[in-house]
Every structure is written in structure tokens, then in C-alpha cells.
Motif scaffolding. Structure first.
Motif, PDB file in Angstrom:
ATOM      1  N   VAL A 144      -3.247  -4.393  -0.984  1.00 32.79           N
ATOM      2  CA  VAL A 144      -2.495  -4.853   0.176  1.00 32.79           C
ATOM      3  C   VAL A 144      -2.050  -6.316   0.040  1.00 32.79           C
ATOM      4  O   VAL A 144      -0.939  -6.669   0.439  1.00 32.79           O
ATOM      5  CB  VAL A 144      -3.302  -4.624   1.475  1.00 32.79           C
ATOM      6  CG1 VAL A 144      -4.567  -5.475   1.504  1.00 32.79           C
ATOM      7  CG2 VAL A 144      -2.434  -4.908   2.699  1.00 32.79           C
ATOM      8  N   GLU A 145      -2.883  -7.184  -0.517  1.00 31.00           N
ATOM      9  CA  GLU A 145      -2.495  -8.600  -0.590  1.00 31.00           C
ATOM     10  C   GLU A 145      -1.263  -8.790  -1.456  1.00 31.00           C
ATOM     11  O   GLU A 145      -0.326  -9.504  -1.071  1.00 31.00           O
ATOM     12  CB  GLU A 145      -3.656  -9.430  -1.130  1.00 31.00           C
ATOM     13  CG  GLU A 145      -3.313 -10.927  -1.178  1.00 31.00           C
ATOM     14  CD  GLU A 145      -4.503 -11.779  -1.571  1.00 31.00           C
ATOM     15  OE1 GLU A 145      -4.321 -12.999  -1.721  1.00 31.00           O
ATOM     16  OE2 GLU A 145      -5.612 -11.231  -1.743  1.00 31.00           O
ATOM     17  N   GLU A 146      -1.250  -8.143  -2.609  1.00 29.56           N
ATOM     18  CA  GLU A 146      -0.089  -8.261  -3.500  1.00 29.56           C
ATOM     19  C   GLU A 146       1.158  -7.684  -2.837  1.00 29.56           C
ATOM     20  O   GLU A 146       2.244  -8.286  -2.872  1.00 29.56           O
ATOM     21  CB  GLU A 146      -0.398  -7.528  -4.810  1.00 29.56           C
ATOM     22  CG  GLU A 146       0.777  -7.427  -5.767  1.00 29.56           C
ATOM     23  CD  GLU A 146       1.584  -6.138  -5.577  1.00 29.56           C
ATOM     24  OE1 GLU A 146       2.819  -6.187  -5.728  1.00 29.56           O
ATOM     25  OE2 GLU A 146       0.966  -5.114  -5.239  1.00 29.56           O
ATOM     26  N   ALA A 147       1.027  -6.519  -2.198  1.00 25.54           N
ATOM     27  CA  ALA A 147       2.184  -5.866  -1.584  1.00 25.54           C
ATOM     28  C   ALA A 147       2.696  -6.652  -0.384  1.00 25.54           C
ATOM     29  O   ALA A 147       3.905  -6.777  -0.171  1.00 25.54           O
ATOM     30  CB  ALA A 147       1.816  -4.445  -1.172  1.00 25.54           C
TER      31      ALA A 147
ATOM     32  N   GLY B 253       6.113 -12.462   2.798  1.00 23.23           N
ATOM     33  CA  GLY B 253       6.033 -13.913   2.909  1.00 23.23           C
ATOM     34  C   GLY B 253       4.614 -14.416   3.106  1.00 23.23           C
ATOM     35  O   GLY B 253       3.693 -13.677   3.489  1.00 23.23           O
ATOM     36  N   GLU B 254       4.439 -15.701   2.869  1.00 27.09           N
ATOM     37  CA  GLU B 254       3.120 -16.327   2.904  1.00 27.09           C
ATOM     38  C   GLU B 254       2.405 -16.192   4.256  1.00 27.09           C
ATOM     39  O   GLU B 254       1.175 -15.998   4.290  1.00 27.09           O
ATOM     40  CB  GLU B 254       3.248 -17.805   2.530  1.00 27.09           C
ATOM     41  CG  GLU B 254       1.926 -18.531   2.368  1.00 27.09           C
ATOM     42  CD  GLU B 254       1.062 -17.921   1.265  1.00 27.09           C
ATOM     43  OE1 GLU B 254      -0.183 -17.934   1.422  1.00 27.09           O
ATOM     44  OE2 GLU B 254       1.626 -17.430   0.262  1.00 27.09           O
ATOM     45  N   PRO B 255       3.112 -16.270   5.412  1.00 23.39           N
ATOM     46  CA  PRO B 255       2.397 -16.140   6.691  1.00 23.39           C
ATOM     47  C   PRO B 255       1.631 -14.823   6.814  1.00 23.39           C
ATOM     48  O   PRO B 255       0.553 -14.786   7.426  1.00 23.39           O
ATOM     49  CB  PRO B 255       3.519 -16.248   7.728  1.00 23.39           C
ATOM     50  CG  PRO B 255       4.573 -17.055   7.054  1.00 23.39           C
ATOM     51  CD  PRO B 255       4.527 -16.628   5.613  1.00 23.39           C
ATOM     52  N   TRP B 256       2.180 -13.754   6.254  1.00 18.17           N
ATOM     53  CA  TRP B 256       1.492 -12.462   6.349  1.00 18.17           C
ATOM     54  C   TRP B 256       0.276 -12.435   5.436  1.00 18.17           C
ATOM     55  O   TRP B 256      -0.763 -11.854   5.800  1.00 18.17           O
ATOM     56  CB  TRP B 256       2.459 -11.333   6.013  1.00 18.17           C
ATOM     57  CG  TRP B 256       3.466 -11.126   7.099  1.00 18.17           C
ATOM     58  CD1 TRP B 256       4.726 -11.643   7.164  1.00 18.17           C
ATOM     59  CD2 TRP B 256       3.280 -10.371   8.287  1.00 18.17           C
ATOM     60  NE1 TRP B 256       5.340 -11.259   8.329  1.00 18.17           N
ATOM     61  CE2 TRP B 256       4.471 -10.472   9.031  1.00 18.17           C
ATOM     62  CE3 TRP B 256       2.229  -9.620   8.800  1.00 18.17           C
ATOM     63  CZ2 TRP B 256       4.644  -9.844  10.273  1.00 18.17           C
ATOM     64  CZ3 TRP B 256       2.385  -8.994  10.030  1.00 18.17           C
ATOM     65  CH2 TRP B 256       3.578  -9.112  10.754  1.00 18.17           C
ATOM     66  N   VAL B 257       0.385 -13.039   4.277  1.00 18.99           N
ATOM     67  CA  VAL B 257      -0.772 -13.106   3.375  1.00 18.99           C
ATOM     68  C   VAL B 257      -1.866 -13.951   4.022  1.00 18.99           C
ATOM     69  O   VAL B 257      -3.058 -13.615   3.953  1.00 18.99           O
ATOM     70  CB  VAL B 257      -0.355 -13.689   2.013  1.00 18.99           C
ATOM     71  CG1 VAL B 257      -1.568 -13.850   1.103  1.00 18.99           C
ATOM     72  CG2 VAL B 257       0.693 -12.790   1.349  1.00 18.99           C
TER      73      VAL B 257
ATOM     74  N   CYS C 205       7.998  -3.012   5.417  1.00 17.30           N
ATOM     75  CA  CYS C 205       8.494  -4.286   4.911  1.00 17.30           C
ATOM     76  C   CYS C 205       9.772  -3.985   4.145  1.00 17.30           C
ATOM     77  O   CYS C 205       9.767  -3.195   3.189  1.00 17.30           O
ATOM     78  CB  CYS C 205       7.473  -4.961   4.018  1.00 17.30           C
ATOM     79  SG  CYS C 205       8.037  -6.561   3.385  1.00 17.30           S
ATOM     80  N   LEU C 206      10.880  -4.588   4.583  1.00 18.57           N
ATOM     81  CA  LEU C 206      12.181  -4.331   3.980  1.00 18.57           C
ATOM     82  C   LEU C 206      12.341  -5.114   2.675  1.00 18.57           C
ATOM     83  O   LEU C 206      11.608  -6.075   2.425  1.00 18.57           O
ATOM     84  CB  LEU C 206      13.293  -4.720   4.959  1.00 18.57           C
ATOM     85  CG  LEU C 206      13.275  -4.025   6.319  1.00 18.57           C
ATOM     86  CD1 LEU C 206      14.483  -4.462   7.137  1.00 18.57           C
ATOM     87  CD2 LEU C 206      13.243  -2.517   6.181  1.00 18.57           C
TER      88      LEU C 206
ATOM     89  N   GLU D 107      11.828  -8.768   5.611  1.00 20.28           N
ATOM     90  CA  GLU D 107      11.653  -8.561   7.045  1.00 20.28           C
ATOM     91  C   GLU D 107      10.625  -7.470   7.295  1.00 20.28           C
ATOM     92  O   GLU D 107      10.525  -6.494   6.558  1.00 20.28           O
ATOM     93  CB  GLU D 107      12.970  -8.166   7.705  1.00 20.28           C
ATOM     94  CG  GLU D 107      13.973  -9.291   7.806  1.00 20.28           C
ATOM     95  CD  GLU D 107      15.183  -8.867   8.627  1.00 20.28           C
ATOM     96  OE1 GLU D 107      15.000  -8.527   9.803  1.00 20.28           O
ATOM     97  OE2 GLU D 107      16.293  -8.869   8.080  1.00 20.28           O
ATOM     98  N   VAL D 108       9.871  -7.618   8.379  1.00 17.31           N
ATOM     99  CA  VAL D 108       8.849  -6.650   8.757  1.00 17.31           C
ATOM    100  C   VAL D 108       9.283  -5.936  10.030  1.00 17.31           C
ATOM    101  O   VAL D 108       9.609  -6.585  11.038  1.00 17.31           O
ATOM    102  CB  VAL D 108       7.490  -7.346   8.980  1.00 17.31           C
ATOM    103  CG1 VAL D 108       6.471  -6.376   9.579  1.00 17.31           C
ATOM    104  CG2 VAL D 108       6.976  -7.905   7.652  1.00 17.31           C
TER     105      VAL D 108
END
Length: 378
Positions: free
Chosen positions: A60-63, A68-72, A92-93, A97-98
Motif C-alpha cells: 500500500v505505501e508504494e502504491a 502524493g506525499e500527504p497520503w503517504v 487513485c487516478l 487525484e483521489v
């Protein structure tokens, strides 16, 4: 005179007419909560070739880095933190974009999966053709124009009319910057903002399109909004010039025009967190029966940055799959195109509020007959 009287100088040169069109890489990613049997079943039931990632898996982290960084960073607080923000199933497009809470709108999930599978960026030949025959020569004429007694606005100069006329005939659309005198554009922008409290959710004949439409709309008669006077005067002049062009594809539409429609004032209430401020791919007169012939959309958005703000009008080839151009909704820009199936289009997601005024040049007899048939269920 070849056009309406304009006594003011145009706005400073507008930057790129066509906004950047994203290439279709690296692809869609469908995230789901692997601890929720319903979400697992839903993810497996979708007819899609996209990558599927369990939010509780080691991938999940890689995907999620694609978003973008905020989601990680959010993921550092655990999968439940991501689920609280985006829902137990989300997309995630390719552009990062999410689309949150996909489990609530299965049709939208399927629409997006099909869209990103089928839609193709403009061909190199199309990009080059538009640059050489439309964007560059029109910008050269606009930036170098000096008003005269005979021709008061740049787009009414004979050379400009020839260029955008050829574009209408060949591409079925044209883009005209600095369309109004600046003070008239600013006055209209202030008027539409004052009228915003009277707007209501946009409606459409198609249930699917209605669900994929996130604008607020107010229909007005142009005479009821004094600030629209110049826009109507100028678009009438534009259509008059269009009627004088010799190309058969233009004559086929303009010879049918008998009236100007009411005006549609729109606001897309965009923000970085709003996934709904869009209008999915559609055609203004898809079956050719509603009387709409030529669409004129005028934009009222100062300092619009398409890369940051989104909100482009995306114009497609008639096959509805190949993109022809993305055009940013910049202040004092008019986009005009044939209303029929030659110009499928969409409004891309807006990440800030986006204002526009749209009118249609119509065949009134067809328009009235269409709506009368609609009223009796035909």
C-alpha cells in the motif's frame, strides 16, 4: 464596421491557450479495505484491468505514493486513518487525484474505470495542427492588434475571422481570448458572483450525466442582467460574421439559427477536497433534436492556473475517446463550438470556484418542439 464598438485596450497577453493534457500513465489504482468482506467482493466484481491494492497489505505505501506525499504521510497513522479520509474503497487516478468513497457510487467507479481505459491523449499530429493553424496565429493577431474605425476588436479583423472560421470548419471549435473590453468582463464577473445565492444544482436530461454534474446554475434572460449586454452584443456580432463564412459545415448550422437561448450562469464550487465539481463527458445536442446549434461559453476566472486549479473544458473527437484539446477557463475567454455530436466535451474537476456564462444559438421551432415532447413523456 466589421465588429462591435470596443473602446478599451485588450487585457495583457494570455498564456497558453491549451492546458497540459495528462498522458495516461502510470495507470489507475483501486484501493480497498481487505478486512471488509463487502469491499473485497465489490473490488473483485468490477470489470476493470486496473491495479487493485489492499489497504492492509505490504504494497500500500508504494502504491499510495502515486497520490502524493500527504497520503503517504497519512498512512503512517495506519490504514484506518486513510480509510477515514478516503473511504473503504477509492480510486487513485493516473494524474494522482483521489476519488473518495467509491463504494457509494458504483456507476461512477465504472465510469472512471472505463474512461481511463478508453480515453486517449491528443495525437502528435493534432497537437501540431492546432498549434500551427489556431493557437499561434490567433495569438499573434490578438497581441499585435490595434483598433481602427473600421475594426474595433481583434477577432473581427478579416485575417482573424478567416483563421477562426477555418478552425470552426475543420475542428468544430474556436477559442477567442480578450473577447470583451476588460471593464465589461469584470462587471459581468461581479454580477455572476452577486447572483450566486440564487443558483441551484444543475440538471440534465440524462440521469447518468446529472449524477456526474457538480455545477450550480441560474437560468436568466440576458435582458434581465444588464451586465450581459456587451456579451450578447459581441456574441451576436461573432455569429453574424460566422454566417458570412463560406464553409459548408458552418453554413449547415448557421442557416438554421433563429434565436438566442436564455443564458446559463454557472458556478462549479471547486476546492482541493471536492471530487464533485465537474461535468462528465456529454454532448449539448446529442440526438440533433433539441435545437441547439452553436454553443458559446464565456469564462470569468481571474488568474486561473490550469495545472493547479483544474477545471479545463476538455474537447473530444467525435468518437468520444480521443482528446482533441484541453482549454483553461481563463478570464475574458470565449470558447465556441458546434453543439452537436461533433464536439463531445467535459468540465474537468475544479479545485477552485469556476464561473462561466453559456448561451446557445438555436433553432427555436425545434427547441420548443423538443421541450413540448419532453413534457408529455416523449
Amino acid at each position: 464596421a466589421s465588429g462591435p464598438t470596443a473602446l478599451e485596450a485588450p487585457l495583457p497577453a494570455a498564456t497558453e491557450v491549451m492546458a497540459k493534457v495528462e498522458e495516461t500513465a502510470p495507470g489507475l489504482v483501486l484501493f480497498y479495505d481487505g478486512s471488509d468482506a463487502e469491499m473485497v467482493e465489490l473490488s473483485e466484481s468490477l470489470d476493470a484491468t486496473c491495479r487493485r491494492v489492499d489497504l492492509r497489505s505490504g504494497d500500500v505505501e508504494e502504491a499510495l505514493g502515486q497520490a502524493g506525499e500527504p497520503w503517504v504521510t497519512l498512512l503512517a497513522d495506519g490504514a484506518d486513518a486513510v480509510i477515514q479520509e478516503a473511504g473503504p474503497l477509492f480510486l487513485c487516478l493516473p494524474n494522482g487525484e483521489v476519488l473518495k468513497n467509491g463504494q457509494k457510487e458504483r456507476w461512477m467507479l465504472e465510469y472512471e474505470l472505463n474512461y481511463w481505459k478508453d480515453v486517449k491523449p491528443p495525437s502528435d499530429a493534432t497537437r501540431q495542427r492546432l498549434e500551427e493553424s489556431l493557437w499561434a496565429p490567433l495569438e499573434r493577431l490578438r497581441s499585435g492588434f490595434a483598433p481602427t474605425e473600421e475594426v474595433a476588436v481583434w477577432w473581427a479583423a478579416p485575417e482573424a475571422v478567416s483563421l477562426w472560421g477555418q478552425a470552426m470548419a475543420r475542428e468544430s471549435f474556436a477559442v477567442l481570448d480578450d473577447f470583451l473590453p476588460p471593464s465589461d468582463a469584470r462587471a459581468l464577473a461581479e454580477a455572476i458572483q452577486r447572483l450566486k445565492p440564487k443558483m441551484s444544482r444543475g440538471q440534465t436530461d440524462s440521469e447518468l450525466s446529472a449524477s456526474g454534474r457538480g455545477d450550480m446554475v441560474l437560468w436568466v434572460q440576458p435582458d434581465d442582467v444588464p451586465e450581459m449586454g456587451r456579451l450578447v452584443e459581441f456574441t451576436n456580432a461573432l455569429i453574424t460574421l460566422m454566417m458570412e463564412l463560406p464553409q459548408e459545415s458552418i453554413q449547415a448550422r448557421t442557416q438554421q439559427i433563429t434565436a438566442l437561448s436564455d443564458a446559463q450562469l454557472t458556478s462549479f464550487p471547486g476546492s482541493p477536497d471536492n471530487d464533485d465539481a465537474r461535468y462528465i463527458r456529454h454532448v449539448d445536442n446529442e440526438d440533433g433534436r433539441n435545437g441547439r446549434l452553436i454553443t458559446c461559453t464565456f469564462y470569468l476566472n481571474e488568474d486561473w492556473d490550469a495545472e493547479k486549479d483544474g477545471g479545463e473544458i476538455r474537447l473530444f473527437e467525435p468518437d468520444q475517446q480521443r482528446i482533441k484539446a484541453d482549454v483553461a477557463p481563463k478570464m475574458n475567454r470565449l470558447v465556441t463550438f458546434f453543439s452537436d455530436s461533433s464536439v463531445p466535451h467535459e468540465v474537468r474537476r475544479c479545485r477552485r470556484e469556476r464561473y462561466a456564462v453559456t448561451t446557445w444559438y438555436i433553432n427555436q421551432e425545434m427547441h420548443l418542439a423538443y421541450h413540448q415532447a419532453e413534457e408529455v413523456g416523449q
